[in-house]
Design an enzyme around this catalytic site. Structure first.
Site, mmCIF file in Angstrom:
data_model
loop_
_atom_site.group_PDB
_atom_site.id
_atom_site.type_symbol
_atom_site.label_atom_id
_atom_site.label_comp_id
_atom_site.label_asym_id
_atom_site.label_seq_id
_atom_site.Cartn_x
_atom_site.Cartn_y
_atom_site.Cartn_z
ATOM 1 N N TYR A 99 -39.642 53.929 115.234
ATOM 2 C CA TYR A 99 -39.953 53.076 114.075
ATOM 3 C C TYR A 99 -40.537 51.712 114.511
ATOM 4 O O TYR A 99 -41.685 51.382 114.220
ATOM 5 C CB TYR A 99 -38.676 52.899 113.247
ATOM 6 C CG TYR A 99 -38.740 51.865 112.157
ATOM 7 C CD1 TYR A 99 -39.868 51.758 111.336
ATOM 8 C CD2 TYR A 99 -37.666 51.006 111.930
ATOM 9 C CE1 TYR A 99 -39.912 50.812 110.321
ATOM 10 C CE2 TYR A 99 -37.711 50.061 110.916
ATOM 11 C CZ TYR A 99 -38.837 49.966 110.120
ATOM 12 O OH TYR A 99 -38.870 49.025 109.125
ATOM 13 N N ASP A 136 -42.131 57.788 125.736
ATOM 14 C CA ASP A 136 -41.136 58.219 124.746
ATOM 15 C C ASP A 136 -40.778 59.670 125.039
ATOM 16 O O ASP A 136 -41.639 60.461 125.427
ATOM 17 C CB ASP A 136 -41.732 58.087 123.331
ATOM 18 C CG ASP A 136 -40.667 58.016 122.257
ATOM 19 O OD1 ASP A 136 -39.897 58.990 122.120
ATOM 20 O OD2 ASP A 136 -40.589 56.994 121.554
ATOM 21 N N THR A 153 -29.559 43.298 119.558
ATOM 22 C CA THR A 153 -29.043 43.634 118.232
ATOM 23 C C THR A 153 -28.044 42.627 117.677
ATOM 24 O O THR A 153 -27.322 41.970 118.442
ATOM 25 C CB THR A 153 -28.339 45.017 118.312
ATOM 26 O OG1 THR A 153 -27.649 45.258 117.079
ATOM 27 C CG2 THR A 153 -27.323 45.081 119.421
ATOM 28 N N TYR A 206 -22.487 50.823 121.343
ATOM 29 C CA TYR A 206 -23.934 50.564 121.226
ATOM 30 C C TYR A 206 -24.233 49.090 121.545
ATOM 31 O O TYR A 206 -25.083 48.775 122.382
ATOM 32 C CB TYR A 206 -24.379 50.938 119.806
ATOM 33 C CG TYR A 206 -25.704 50.348 119.392
ATOM 34 C CD1 TYR A 206 -26.900 50.869 119.880
ATOM 35 C CD2 TYR A 206 -25.769 49.277 118.496
ATOM 36 C CE1 TYR A 206 -28.122 50.318 119.498
ATOM 37 C CE2 TYR A 206 -26.976 48.728 118.108
ATOM 38 C CZ TYR A 206 -28.153 49.250 118.611
ATOM 39 O OH TYR A 206 -29.349 48.696 118.229
ATOM 40 N N PHE A 229 -31.719 41.709 113.415
ATOM 41 C CA PHE A 229 -30.748 42.044 112.387
ATOM 42 C C PHE A 229 -31.270 43.340 111.744
ATOM 43 O O PHE A 229 -31.483 44.285 112.486
ATOM 44 C CB PHE A 229 -30.511 40.815 111.491
ATOM 45 C CG PHE A 229 -29.574 39.834 112.213
ATOM 46 C CD1 PHE A 229 -29.904 39.339 113.485
ATOM 47 C CD2 PHE A 229 -28.357 39.476 111.686
ATOM 48 C CE1 PHE A 229 -29.029 38.501 114.197
ATOM 49 C CE2 PHE A 229 -27.485 38.634 112.378
ATOM 50 C CZ PHE A 229 -27.823 38.148 113.626
ATOM 51 N N ASN A 230 -31.498 43.450 110.457
ATOM 52 C CA ASN A 230 -31.909 44.763 109.928
ATOM 53 C C ASN A 230 -33.424 44.846 109.772
ATOM 54 O O ASN A 230 -33.975 44.215 108.873
ATOM 55 C CB ASN A 230 -31.244 45.021 108.571
ATOM 56 C CG ASN A 230 -29.755 45.180 108.710
ATOM 57 O OD1 ASN A 230 -29.090 44.359 109.332
ATOM 58 N ND2 ASN A 230 -29.226 46.246 108.168
ATOM 59 N N PHE A 272 -21.074 51.867 100.735
ATOM 60 C CA PHE A 272 -19.874 51.949 101.579
ATOM 61 C C PHE A 272 -18.969 50.739 101.351
ATOM 62 O O PHE A 272 -18.960 49.797 102.124
ATOM 63 C CB PHE A 272 -20.270 52.058 103.052
ATOM 64 C CG PHE A 272 -21.057 53.296 103.358
ATOM 65 C CD1 PHE A 272 -20.486 54.554 103.208
ATOM 66 C CD2 PHE A 272 -22.386 53.224 103.773
ATOM 67 C CE1 PHE A 272 -21.209 55.709 103.479
ATOM 68 C CE2 PHE A 272 -23.105 54.369 104.049
ATOM 69 C CZ PHE A 272 -22.522 55.615 103.892
ATOM 70 N N ARG A 305 -17.148 51.623 105.777
ATOM 71 C CA ARG A 305 -17.369 52.198 107.117
ATOM 72 C C ARG A 305 -16.618 51.337 108.109
ATOM 73 O O ARG A 305 -16.713 50.099 108.041
ATOM 74 C CB ARG A 305 -18.857 52.177 107.475
ATOM 75 C CG ARG A 305 -19.643 53.269 106.828
ATOM 76 C CD ARG A 305 -21.049 53.282 107.314
ATOM 77 N NE ARG A 305 -21.705 51.974 107.194
ATOM 78 C CZ ARG A 305 -23.014 51.786 107.236
ATOM 79 N NH1 ARG A 305 -23.808 52.803 107.424
ATOM 80 N NH2 ARG A 305 -23.533 50.580 107.125
HETATM 81 N N1 LIG Z 1 -33.927 49.506 113.386
HETATM 82 C C1 LIG Z 1 -33.190 48.395 113.414
HETATM 83 O O1 LIG Z 1 -32.888 47.797 112.372
HETATM 84 C C2 LIG Z 1 -32.706 47.829 114.733
HETATM 85 C C3 LIG Z 1 -31.827 46.727 114.715
HETATM 86 C C4 LIG Z 1 -31.420 46.182 115.941
HETATM 87 C C5 LIG Z 1 -31.870 46.716 117.132
HETATM 88 N N2 LIG Z 1 -32.689 47.795 117.116
HETATM 89 C C6 LIG Z 1 -33.151 48.333 118.407
HETATM 90 O O2 LIG Z 1 -34.566 48.452 118.361
HETATM 91 C C7 LIG Z 1 -35.006 49.579 119.131
HETATM 92 C C8 LIG Z 1 -35.883 50.459 118.279
HETATM 93 O O3 LIG Z 1 -35.169 50.896 117.124
HETATM 94 P P1 LIG Z 1 -35.825 51.926 116.109
HETATM 95 O O4 LIG Z 1 -35.159 51.753 114.797
HETATM 96 O O5 LIG Z 1 -37.309 51.824 116.205
HETATM 97 O O6 LIG Z 1 -35.320 53.311 116.751
HETATM 98 P P2 LIG Z 1 -36.070 54.723 116.871
HETATM 99 O O7 LIG Z 1 -35.014 55.741 117.098
HETATM 100 O O8 LIG Z 1 -37.007 54.915 115.729
HETATM 101 O O9 LIG Z 1 -36.932 54.536 118.191
HETATM 102 C C9 LIG Z 1 -36.414 54.727 119.479
HETATM 103 C C10 LIG Z 1 -37.401 55.561 120.254
HETATM 104 O O10 LIG Z 1 -36.926 55.717 121.582
HETATM 105 C C11 LIG Z 1 -37.102 57.075 121.989
HETATM 106 N N3 LIG Z 1 -36.089 57.337 123.010
HETATM 107 C C12 LIG Z 1 -34.733 57.343 122.856
HETATM 108 N N4 LIG Z 1 -34.121 57.603 124.027
HETATM 109 C C13 LIG Z 1 -35.113 57.749 124.957
HETATM 110 C C14 LIG Z 1 -35.107 58.030 126.349
HETATM 111 N N5 LIG Z 1 -33.971 58.228 127.024
HETATM 112 N N6 LIG Z 1 -36.280 58.115 126.988
HETATM 113 C C15 LIG Z 1 -37.463 57.932 126.307
HETATM 114 N N7 LIG Z 1 -37.514 57.671 124.986
HETATM 115 C C16 LIG Z 1 -36.354 57.589 124.320
HETATM 116 C C17 LIG Z 1 -36.945 57.903 120.729
HETATM 117 O O11 LIG Z 1 -37.587 59.149 120.789
HETATM 118 C C18 LIG Z 1 -37.584 56.974 119.686
HETATM 119 O O12 LIG Z 1 -38.969 57.229 119.536
HETATM 120 C C19 LIG Z 1 -33.725 50.250 119.635
HETATM 121 O O13 LIG Z 1 -33.487 49.829 120.958
HETATM 122 C C20 LIG Z 1 -32.660 49.733 118.696
HETATM 123 O O14 LIG Z 1 -31.409 49.712 119.335
HETATM 124 C C21 LIG Z 1 -33.121 48.365 115.952
#
Ligand SMILES: NC(=O)c1ccc[n+]([C@@H]2O[C@H](COP(=O)([O-])OP(=O)(O)OC[C@H]3O[C@@H](n4cnc5c(N)ncnc54)[C@H](O)[C@@H]3O)[C@@H](O)[C@H]2O)c1
Length: 325
Positions: free
Chosen positions: A11, A31, A117, A141, A169-170, A206, A278
């Site tokens: 994402y 990826d 995060t 996490y 954050f989100n 929740f 939750r």
């Molecule tokens: N979405 C949020 O609101 C949010 C909030 C805080 C932090 N984050 C952090 O931001 C980052 C991205 O989040 P997102 O929502 O885009 O997640 P996402 O799951 O959409 O993207 C993560 C990507 O990493 C790839 N991936 C996972 N493990 C892997 C590995 N071992 N080797 C290669 N590729 C791998 C997945 O296939 C995926 O495409 C993450 O590190 C997440 O912890 C996200």
């Protein structure tokens, strides 16, 4: 010279890749597609399929591409799952990050951005949460992210590496081309929009007995394109030294306010049902983004929850079943 985006099929990584390419950068996406989508990778990015746990694959990646900086998004991302499978998170996410750092350093990379995060702050003493807040991860996490922050702090002291840790954050919303398609989806806005699309009968809330004005949890939603811009600013600022920033809009919205905004945007009644709390959900999480505003001049373009939901809705309406793959 390219920027390596791990998790660039996910994402946030897909939208950061898009924004980097629009800013004239070359991007290599790495990826394993465990969560990512092939069609979420920008066509001008070089796409390499591989897993961060595979050190040999990383070595080849750095040998075959000239990488000048790394943005590290790839991780398991579910807080709740990490409570049930702590070693999946403390194992894979930490080992993957360490493998990446080892290869990056071995190949002369000097700039690194970590997706961190709000889960570093399980019991904030002050709101909004600024960078001086005590770190107290709320889950395995969050602990995994904190371990990587600590590793980076030591690498800064002992090597030429400079890093930025961005504690989101989100993240919410979409760009015109790329949006949010997690499977399973656990985030409020895409779930609410699935109700509006007729794919879910109602949205589960929740807990509505939190000490907040309407009893539901309050969170800080940051638009993913604003988040992407913060990455670009942080990358450019790294010559001036490492940095840690909390990244949110600085405003909080309750679950009910988000549902109400989605009703307005979609015109759908979006029924809700109240379920149990939750475990581990703090009542209020709001970021102070003052430091990144002050130091880097970051200014979010999306400042209303309606605007953020609208942008997500436009993407979900065009892609009601998400990405094709
Ligand atoms: N979405 C949020 O609101 C949010 C909030 C805080 C932090 N984050 C952090 O931001 C980052 C991205 O989040 P997102 O929502 O885009 O997640 P996402 O799951 O959409 O993207 C993560 C990507 O990493 C790839 N991936 C996972 N493990 C892997 C590995 N071992 N080797 C290669 N590729 C791998 C997945 O296939 C995926 O495409 C993450 O590190 C997440 O912890 C996200």
């Amino acid at each position: 010279m390219a920027i390596l985006v791990t998790g660039g099929a996910g994402y946030i990584g897909s939208i950061v890749t898009e924004q980097l390419i629009q800013a004239g950068e070359e991007v290599v996406v790495f990826d394993n597609y465990s969560q990512g989508h092939r069609s979420a990778v920008h066509p001008q990015a070089v796409s390499v399929q591989g897993d961060l746990r595979d050190r040999e694959a990383l070595r080849r990646l750095f040998q075959e591409h000239t990488i000048e900086a790394v943005m590290h998004f790839a991780a398991h991302t579910l807080v709740g799952e990490s409570m049930e499978k702590p070693l999946k998170y403390l194992g894979d996410n930490v080992v993957g990050g360490l493998n990446l750092l080892q290869e990056a350093l071995a190949h002369g990379v000097r700039r690194f951005i970590l997706s961190s995060t709000a889960n570093l702050f399980a019991e904030p003493k002050r709101l909004p949460i600024d960078e001086d807040e005590e770190i107290n991860p709320g889950s395995p996490y969050g602990e995994g992210k904190y371990i990587l922050e600590r590793v980076l702090a030591w690498l800064e002291r002992t090597t030429a590496l400079r890093y930025a840790s961005l504690r989101y954050f989100n993240a919410a919303g979409a760009s015109e081309r790329y949006g949010e398609d997690h499977r399973p989806e656990t985030h409020l806005i895409p779930l609410v929009l699935k109700v509006a699309l007729g794919q879910l009968p109602y949205i589960e809330v929740f807990g509505d007995d939190y000490p907040t004005p309407d009893g539901t949890c309050i969170r800080d939603y940051i638009h993913v394109v604003d988040l992407a811009q913060a990455h670009i600013l942080a990358l450019r600022a790294l010559e001036g030294g490492s940095r840690r920033y909390n990244l949110g809009s600085g405003q909080g919205f309750s679950v009910r306010q988000v549902i109400q905004a989605a009703r307005q945007v979609t015109g759908h009644p979006i029924p809700e049902r109240v379920g149990p709390r939750r475990p581990g959900d703090p009542p209020v999480l709001i970021a102070s983004a003052e430091r990144i505003r002050r130091e880097l001049g970051w200014e979010p373009r999306y400042t209303t929850i309606e605007g953020i939901v609208q942008s997500a809705w436009e993407w979900h309406r065009r892609h009601p079943h998400g990405y094709p793959d």
